[in-house]
Motif scaffolding. Sequence first.
Motif, PDB file in Angstrom:
ATOM      1  N   ALA A 240      -1.602  -5.747   6.913  1.00 39.61           N
ATOM      2  CA  ALA A 240      -3.049  -5.667   7.080  1.00 39.61           C
ATOM      3  C   ALA A 240      -3.660  -7.004   6.675  1.00 39.61           C
ATOM      4  O   ALA A 240      -3.022  -7.814   6.010  1.00 39.61           O
ATOM      5  N   PRO A 241      -4.919  -7.275   7.073  1.00 39.97           N
ATOM      6  CA  PRO A 241      -5.551  -8.550   6.696  1.00 39.97           C
ATOM      7  C   PRO A 241      -5.579  -8.748   5.183  1.00 39.97           C
ATOM      8  O   PRO A 241      -5.653  -7.789   4.414  1.00 39.97           O
ATOM      9  N   GLY A 242      -5.528 -10.008   4.767  1.00 37.27           N
ATOM     10  CA  GLY A 242      -5.637 -10.326   3.356  1.00 37.27           C
ATOM     11  C   GLY A 242      -4.409  -9.965   2.554  1.00 37.27           C
ATOM     12  O   GLY A 242      -4.517  -9.473   1.435  1.00 37.27           O
ATOM     13  N   ALA A 243      -3.205 -10.173   3.098  1.00 38.24           N
ATOM     14  CA  ALA A 243      -1.961  -9.866   2.406  1.00 38.24           C
ATOM     15  C   ALA A 243      -1.867  -8.395   2.057  1.00 38.24           C
ATOM     16  O   ALA A 243      -1.350  -8.013   1.013  1.00 38.24           O
ATOM     17  N   GLY A 244      -2.397  -7.539   2.927  1.00 38.90           N
ATOM     18  CA  GLY A 244      -2.325  -6.104   2.714  1.00 38.90           C
ATOM     19  C   GLY A 244      -1.093  -5.507   3.373  1.00 38.90           C
ATOM     20  O   GLY A 244      -0.557  -6.037   4.346  1.00 38.90           O
ATOM     21  N   LEU A 245      -0.642  -4.393   2.833  1.00 35.83           N
ATOM     22  CA  LEU A 245       0.496  -3.664   3.366  1.00 35.83           C
ATOM     23  C   LEU A 245      -0.001  -2.299   3.819  1.00 35.83           C
ATOM     24  O   LEU A 245      -0.624  -1.570   3.039  1.00 35.83           O
ATOM     25  N   ALA A 246       0.264  -1.928   5.077  1.00 36.09           N
ATOM     26  CA  ALA A 246      -0.202  -0.654   5.619  1.00 36.09           C
ATOM     27  C   ALA A 246       1.000   0.271   5.831  1.00 36.09           C
ATOM     28  O   ALA A 246       2.031  -0.163   6.358  1.00 36.09           O
ATOM     29  N   PHE A 247       0.847   1.518   5.414  1.00 36.50           N
ATOM     30  CA  PHE A 247       1.933   2.482   5.578  1.00 36.50           C
ATOM     31  C   PHE A 247       1.352   3.888   5.615  1.00 36.50           C
ATOM     32  O   PHE A 247       0.206   4.120   5.221  1.00 36.50           O
ATOM     33  N   ASP A 248       2.165   4.830   6.120  1.00 36.05           N
ATOM     34  CA  ASP A 248       1.777   6.234   6.174  1.00 36.05           C
ATOM     35  C   ASP A 248       2.492   7.003   5.075  1.00 36.05           C
ATOM     36  O   ASP A 248       3.651   6.704   4.738  1.00 36.05           O
ATOM     37  N   LEU A 249       1.802   8.003   4.516  1.00 40.17           N
ATOM     38  CA  LEU A 249       2.397   8.886   3.529  1.00 40.17           C
ATOM     39  C   LEU A 249       2.711  10.224   4.202  1.00 40.17           C
ATOM     40  O   LEU A 249       1.982  10.652   5.106  1.00 40.17           O
ATOM     41  N   GLY A 289      -0.719  19.397   6.279  1.00 40.39           N
ATOM     42  CA  GLY A 289       0.006  18.784   7.378  1.00 40.39           C
ATOM     43  C   GLY A 289      -0.580  17.486   7.880  1.00 40.39           C
ATOM     44  O   GLY A 289      -0.079  16.903   8.842  1.00 40.39           O
ATOM     45  N   GLU A 290      -1.643  16.998   7.252  1.00 40.21           N
ATOM     46  CA  GLU A 290      -2.313  15.786   7.728  1.00 40.21           C
ATOM     47  C   GLU A 290      -1.687  14.546   7.095  1.00 40.21           C
ATOM     48  O   GLU A 290      -1.449  14.494   5.890  1.00 40.21           O
ATOM     49  N   THR A 291      -1.419  13.548   7.920  1.00 38.65           N
ATOM     50  CA  THR A 291      -0.833  12.301   7.438  1.00 38.65           C
ATOM     51  C   THR A 291      -1.899  11.437   6.771  1.00 38.65           C
ATOM     52  O   THR A 291      -3.002  11.301   7.287  1.00 38.65           O
TER      53      THR A 291
END
Length: 624
Positions: A240-249, A289-291
Amino acid sequence: MHHTDSIRTTTGRGRSTAPRLAGLPVDAVFLAAVFLAAVFLSGCSDDPAPGPTAGAGTASEQGQAPTAPRPPDHMLAADPRATPNWFEGPRADWPALVATHDADLRGFGTLDGGVGFLGRTREGELIAVTSNWYVSRDAGLSAEIDLAYFEQLVKRWELRAEERADGSRDPGAVRVTGRARSGLEVPGADLLLLSARTVDDAPPPCAILALSERVPAVGEQLVVVGAGGLVVDTRLHAYAPGAGLAFDLPAGTPVDGLLGGPVLDANGAAVACVTALDWDSDGDVPSAGETVRAVAQALRPFLLAPPPLIGTAVRLDNPGYDQVAFSKDGSLMFMGNAVLGGAAVVTWPDALPFAGADLPKGEGAGAFTDAGWLVTAGRGGTYSVFDTISRTSLVEGDTDLPVVTAICVLDERHAIFGSSFADRCLLVDLAVGATLEQFDFGATSFALSPDGAELAVGGADGAVFCLRVRRDSTGSLLTDPTELAGHAESVVALAWSRDGDLLASGSWDDSVRVSRRGSGEELWSVTGASDVNDVWFDDAARLWVATGSTEEVDGVRAPTACYVRVFRGLDGLELMRSHDQPTPVVALIDRTEALDESGTAGLDTRVLGLTVGPDHFRWTAPAP
């Protein structure tokens, strides 16, 4: 972190809050004023180890903000520490416990419920990590409260263990000290790193994690740790912008206590801190059940950043002034804005009004002579010599410049005037009001060398010139112009080192250059994330740089990269950096003081950073 409108955050109590726009939520009226000014100006052990952390920023700018979808290659370097793959161990042995905040804020009650964790750098410094926005919002404060102001509000800030499911609680607490790192060159970063120590030598309330300087690769397995022993397996989805890390739980993951928790790699080292959570439904918690989508701030830019420059807040009436000049004895300070045409003189250091209404109208550029006279100039090319004793104008004159935006006094009789709106500058005899010489290059800044023998001139086109100053009575006063390596945009700041050997130039092309006198050899340059507004050398040959601008982010004009930075003059090693200011820092005011009355401990350098807004900071750099 640059969040979209759908991103939300949650507190430890399960509440939700409105989305946060990227950038700082500055008052709309103030933004309008800043925008108008910008338009005008664009034309013209358990104890923390002292010292810097590993890899302090250098002229190569290793802490630069990455751009999506991939951070720079240097951010992806592997962490060389050899630690076992802890995915293979029993979960009971995993460092799964994080802690909650307990802070007492002056005048704002008690802050509690924030999540954080402890880590130790490879130099052994103990640090508490938390989400800046989450902590301040829960105390009823502004969502983007200034870090240094927030520090002043804290009477007591401790990290205490969260109760486990069985009701047990680890003893002890960790008390956070005043040193902090935030933002730096990561736009919109939502993270605090604070030095910490245990209370009364008690065991820490949670595991001390290794803080990793690496950034995981897309697809790499990660573990997110929350309060109460929650452990969630996931994989990095994207940058993600700004040295961000995006992931799903995984679906059904509880969100309570996740925000502010660590993201661990296979070595058990913390690589990031969770700063935002989002899900599709409108409820305070995700439906069954929602991600849950998450964003975490990578720790690497913070751990490699230079140590913090310590500052204290100062109130000073400054309605948009961006120029500063001192009388020779230091008793008077001139402040003005040449483009907007306003100025005032105050006593120093008590900053009491001295002259304002008495000054010529529309003249916002100023410089003092050695005798204490004040030379001002401004709109329409008019100039005046103002006697600060009688508070009257001694001389009034005109130039053919549309607006005088820069002045340098060469002696009691001669001054050179420049403009960001013209391609020439003028040498004027103040006594008779006559123009002696015209130089065919624009001038937006001047700096006279300490020995008075060379004049540096910065131009609106980015050029930098040096001229010899003749002190005899024959020939031209300014001779032998030499062009040095310049910039791509206006050079608005120039400074000589105290020995006169180095010349620094700062520009609105976001860069600083340092050259050696005589040869003009460029020693180093550095490019930042925002306009360079002022530069200044202290007695230790350290170069202080004031930066900041307003830029449009998601349709809103917001301040960007408003810092005070300190570099080593000879090689450009970044030694210290302030927190991100809420408004651009436009000028640096030198106030060096001996902190040891015996005079044997050297001098700490104290510099006042003048900002666009009402809140300024006095920065302190210890004697080298």
